[in-house]
Motif scaffolding. Structure first.
Motif, PDB file in Angstrom:
ATOM      1  N   LYS A  53       0.804  -1.165   0.090  1.00 55.18           N
ATOM      2  CA  LYS A  53       0.058   0.054  -0.075  1.00 55.18           C
ATOM      3  C   LYS A  53       0.951   1.091   0.050  1.00 55.18           C
ATOM      4  N   ALA A  54       1.010   2.081  -0.943  1.00 53.99           N
ATOM      5  CA  ALA A  54       1.868   3.051  -1.359  1.00 53.99           C
ATOM      6  C   ALA A  54       0.950   4.305  -1.594  1.00 53.99           C
ATOM      7  N   PRO A  55       0.868   5.179  -0.336  1.00 48.43           N
ATOM      8  CA  PRO A  55      -0.045   6.207  -0.399  1.00 48.43           C
ATOM      9  C   PRO A  55       0.785   7.513  -1.049  1.00 48.43           C
ATOM     10  N   GLY A  56      -0.103   8.300  -1.433  1.00 46.25           N
ATOM     11  CA  GLY A  56       0.532   9.843  -1.980  1.00 46.25           C
ATOM     12  C   GLY A  56       1.524   9.397  -3.146  1.00 46.25           C
ATOM     13  N   SER A  57       2.379  10.160  -3.069  1.00 49.29           N
ATOM     14  CA  SER A  57       3.678  10.194  -4.076  1.00 49.29           C
ATOM     15  C   SER A  57       4.724   8.888  -3.981  1.00 49.29           C
ATOM     16  N   ALA A  58       4.520   8.174  -3.017  1.00 48.28           N
ATOM     17  CA  ALA A  58       5.214   6.965  -2.767  1.00 48.28           C
ATOM     18  C   ALA A  58       5.240   5.967  -4.358  1.00 48.28           C
ATOM     19  N   GLU A  59       6.241   5.674  -4.523  1.00 49.61           N
ATOM     20  CA  GLU A  59       6.437   4.460  -5.683  1.00 49.61           C
ATOM     21  C   GLU A  59       6.759   3.194  -5.413  1.00 49.61           C
ATOM     22  N   PHE A  60       6.108   2.312  -5.655  1.00 49.72           N
ATOM     23  CA  PHE A  60       6.239   0.911  -5.532  1.00 49.72           C
ATOM     24  C   PHE A  60       6.351   0.082  -6.654  1.00 49.72           C
ATOM     25  N   SER A  61       7.375  -0.874  -6.937  1.00 52.19           N
ATOM     26  CA  SER A  61       7.431  -1.871  -7.831  1.00 52.19           C
ATOM     27  C   SER A  61       8.290  -2.940  -7.685  1.00 52.19           C
ATOM     28  N   VAL A  62       7.918  -3.925  -8.185  1.00 51.20           N
ATOM     29  CA  VAL A  62       8.720  -5.268  -8.160  1.00 51.20           C
ATOM     30  C   VAL A  62       9.420  -5.453  -9.546  1.00 51.20           C
ATOM     31  N   VAL A  63      10.710  -5.731  -9.382  1.00 48.58           N
ATOM     32  CA  VAL A  63      11.834  -5.678 -10.405  1.00 48.58           C
ATOM     33  C   VAL A  63      12.503  -7.274 -10.354  1.00 48.58           C
ATOM     34  N   GLU A  64      13.056  -7.445 -11.544  1.00 50.09           N
ATOM     35  CA  GLU A  64      13.858  -8.582 -11.839  1.00 50.09           C
ATOM     36  C   GLU A  64      15.059  -8.352 -11.519  1.00 50.09           C
ATOM     37  N   ARG A  65      15.881  -9.401 -11.057  1.00 49.42           N
ATOM     38  CA  ARG A  65      17.194  -9.144 -10.608  1.00 49.42           C
ATOM     39  C   ARG A  65      17.950  -8.873 -12.056  1.00 49.42           C
ATOM     40  N   GLY A  66      18.907  -7.904 -11.894  1.00 50.47           N
ATOM     41  CA  GLY A  66      19.598  -7.134 -13.105  1.00 50.47           C
ATOM     42  C   GLY A  66      18.992  -5.832 -13.424  1.00 50.47           C
ATOM     43  N   ASP A  67      17.794  -5.428 -12.576  1.00 46.74           N
ATOM     44  CA  ASP A  67      17.347  -4.000 -12.856  1.00 46.74           C
ATOM     45  C   ASP A  67      18.103  -3.040 -12.428  1.00 46.74           C
ATOM     46  N   GLU A  68      18.386  -2.007 -13.360  1.00 45.65           N
ATOM     47  CA  GLU A  68      19.451  -0.875 -12.766  1.00 45.65           C
ATOM     48  C   GLU A  68      19.181  -0.168 -11.410  1.00 45.65           C
ATOM     49  N   ARG A  69      17.803  -0.431 -11.097  1.00 43.41           N
ATOM     50  CA  ARG A  69      17.550   0.282  -9.913  1.00 43.41           C
ATOM     51  C   ARG A  69      18.172  -0.411  -8.588  1.00 43.41           C
ATOM     52  N   LEU A  70      18.367  -1.630  -8.843  1.00 40.91           N
ATOM     53  CA  LEU A  70      19.083  -2.494  -7.789  1.00 40.91           C
ATOM     54  C   LEU A  70      20.571  -2.342  -7.683  1.00 40.91           C
ATOM     55  N   ARG A  71      21.187  -1.225  -8.326  1.00 36.24           N
ATOM     56  CA  ARG A  71      22.538  -0.999  -8.171  1.00 36.24           C
ATOM     57  C   ARG A  71      22.746  -0.170  -6.861  1.00 36.24           C
ATOM     58  N   GLU A  72      21.762   0.135  -6.331  1.00 38.66           N
ATOM     59  CA  GLU A  72      21.702   0.893  -5.040  1.00 38.66           C
ATOM     60  C   GLU A  72      21.621  -0.142  -3.806  1.00 38.66           C
ATOM     61  N   MET A  73      21.536  -1.434  -4.122  1.00 35.53           N
ATOM     62  CA  MET A  73      21.353  -2.389  -2.960  1.00 35.53           C
ATOM     63  C   MET A  73      22.897  -2.414  -2.307  1.00 35.53           C
ATOM     64  N   ALA A  74      22.796  -2.605  -0.912  1.00 36.82           N
ATOM     65  CA  ALA A  74      24.100  -2.487  -0.131  1.00 36.82           C
ATOM     66  C   ALA A  74      24.678  -3.907  -0.512  1.00 36.82           C
ATOM     67  N   ALA A  75      26.071  -3.924  -0.349  1.00 39.40           N
ATOM     68  CA  ALA A  75      26.954  -5.347  -0.864  1.00 39.40           C
ATOM     69  C   ALA A  75      26.466  -6.208   0.522  1.00 39.40           C
ATOM     70  N   PRO A  76      26.528  -7.534   0.275  1.00 34.29           N
ATOM     71  CA  PRO A  76      26.415  -8.379   1.576  1.00 34.29           C
ATOM     72  C   PRO A  76      27.734  -8.269   2.387  1.00 34.29           C
ATOM     73  N   THR A  77      27.207  -8.594   3.714  1.00 34.47           N
ATOM     74  CA  THR A  77      28.404  -8.304   4.914  1.00 34.47           C
ATOM     75  C   THR A  77      28.333  -9.846   5.727  1.00 34.47           C
ATOM     76  N   ASP A  78      27.662 -10.921   5.350  1.00 29.07           N
ATOM     77  CA  ASP A  78      27.633 -12.131   6.065  1.00 29.07           C
ATOM     78  C   ASP A  78      27.250 -13.118   5.084  1.00 29.07           C
ATOM     79  N   ARG A  79      27.252 -14.313   5.501  1.00 28.94           N
ATOM     80  CA  ARG A  79      27.059 -15.529   4.706  1.00 28.94           C
ATOM     81  C   ARG A  79      25.634 -15.556   3.866  1.00 28.94           C
ATOM     82  N   ILE A  80      24.615 -15.438   4.913  1.00 27.77           N
ATOM     83  CA  ILE A  80      23.329 -15.218   4.474  1.00 27.77           C
ATOM     84  C   ILE A  80      22.986 -14.027   3.349  1.00 27.77           C
ATOM     85  N   SER A  81      23.350 -13.002   3.772  1.00 22.09           N
ATOM     86  CA  SER A  81      23.202 -11.860   2.630  1.00 22.09           C
ATOM     87  C   SER A  81      23.939 -12.180   1.451  1.00 22.09           C
ATOM     88  N   ALA A  82      24.779 -12.990   1.396  1.00 23.89           N
ATOM     89  CA  ALA A  82      25.451 -13.086   0.062  1.00 23.89           C
ATOM     90  C   ALA A  82      24.822 -14.295  -0.487  1.00 23.89           C
TER      91      ALA A  82
END
Length: 375
Positions: A53-82
């Protein structure tokens, strides 16, 4: 003063971290046999479902891996996040535009599969000068690993709440990685109530001076549950503040909570204020709480740093006082537990989360009432 268990790697290669054995400091409290293989070498992802539920001007989307927007994801720092970075198929992206002011929260449901292992990613990006509240609810009955990256641009203010409410046999292991820009304010809230096992990590770093991070946690650990909360706050910029307060109640045989708070104040972080607190209330015999606060300070030019930790049993004198004024034992127990957690609950700011936590407390205490359990 103890040295903080600082993450030293940031890579998407699970092999760089090695498979945990339970002897490592970061894994010594975790019952690996109950983690559904999330920490091992999983090869399947049965999928994650996202809805919001994204009210007002909030933007919500579901993207596939490789999407350019996911370049902002933080790098993993443990085994599970890797493992998450290696196996996730889709990710949810929540974006708040510059200058937006949202009156209603963004509520994102992230649902793991009903069997096998699930791996998901969420990106929350709050634009410059924006103000928003975001809730991410983790549910499902399988083994679910999920990472959330939170990025706050200059002057942004955000409350980001995660709710771990897996099914009774569900497993959740995940991380919130928050990067705070100049003069930003983050309130991060972790609420854990469901699941057989929860291992929830929060990592905060500052990408400019003037950042302010308030990290709150509330949990209720029932018989047989393992709930583990780990925090790492990396102060590398001047004039930043962090304040941590986690409180939990435990009831039932083999209820086990773990809280580990690590704060690192680097040489350039002059003017830092940092404090962390953990309080645990044990309601019955057979429950156990482990609490490990750590500070590592590499400069003397700070305004203050400290920590506090305490674990205590339900106070019979409080119960006697309330009963002497005509309050039944079951209601007296509820009043004490609500009073203990009240300081955290009042700061959650999202009515639906407060209601879910309150309902969970009532449900778990009613089980004790039915058993005639005495603190």
């Amino acid at each position: 003063m103890m040295a903080a268990a600082m993450p030293v790697l940031a890579t998407a290669d699970p092999g760089a971290f090695g498979e945990p054995t339970g002897h490592e400091e970061a894994w010594r409290f975790s019952p690996l046999r109950r983690m559904g293989g999330l920490h091992a070498e999983p090869t399947e992802n049965v999928g994650v479902g996202y809805s919001a539920k994204a009210p007002g001007s909030a933007e919500f989307s579901v993207v596939e891996r490789g999407d350019e927007r996911l370049r902002e994801m933080a790098a993993p720092t443990d085994r599970i996040s890797a493992n998450i970075a290696r196996l996730f198929e889709t990710a949810a992206v929540v974006r708040i535009p510059d200058g937006a002011r949202l009156d209603e929260p963004v509520v994102l449901d992230s649902v793991g599969g009903s069997g096998g292992t699930s791996f998901g990613q969420v990106l929350v990006a709050v634009g410059a000068g924006a103000r928003a509240r975001v809730v991410v609810r983790h549910t499902g009955s399988g083994a679910y690993a999920g990472d959330i990256t939170v990025r706050l641009a200059e002057g942004a203010q955000a409350t980001v709440t995660t709710v771990q409410d897996m099914a009774p046999k569900g497993v959740f292991a995940g991380r919130v990685r928050a990067i705070l820009g100049r003069d930003t304010q983050l309130r991060g809230v972790a609420v854990s109530i469901g699941g057989d096992l929860v291992r929830h990590s929060t990592e905060v770093s500052f990408d400019g001076p003037g950042g302010d991070a308030e990290l709150l946690g509330a949990f209720f650990t029932s018989a047989g549950q393992h709930q583990e909360h780990r925090l790492f706050i990396d102060h590398g910029e001047p004039d930043c503040r962090s304040d941590v307060a986690y409180k939990g109640a435990l009831a039932g045989d083999k209820a086990h909570s773990v809280w580990v708070g690590d704060v690192l104040i680097r040489p350039g972080a002059r003017g830092t204020r940092a404090y962390e607190l953990n309080r645990n209330l044990i309601l019955t015999r057979g429950a156990r709480a482990d609490s490990v606060p750590n500070l590592e300070i590499e400069t003397g030019q700070i305004l203050g740093a400290g920590h506090a930790s305490a674990t205590g049993r339900f106070d019979d004198e409080q119960l006697f006082y309330l009963r002497s004024r005509g309050i039944p034992p079951a209601e007296a127990r509820r009043l004490v537990v609500r009073g203990f957690l009240g300081g955290i609950i009042r700061r959650i700011e999202v009515d639906s989360v407060v209601s879910a936590l309150s309902d969970a407390i009532d449900k778990r205490l009613s089980v004790l009432d039915g058993m005639g359990e005495s603190p």
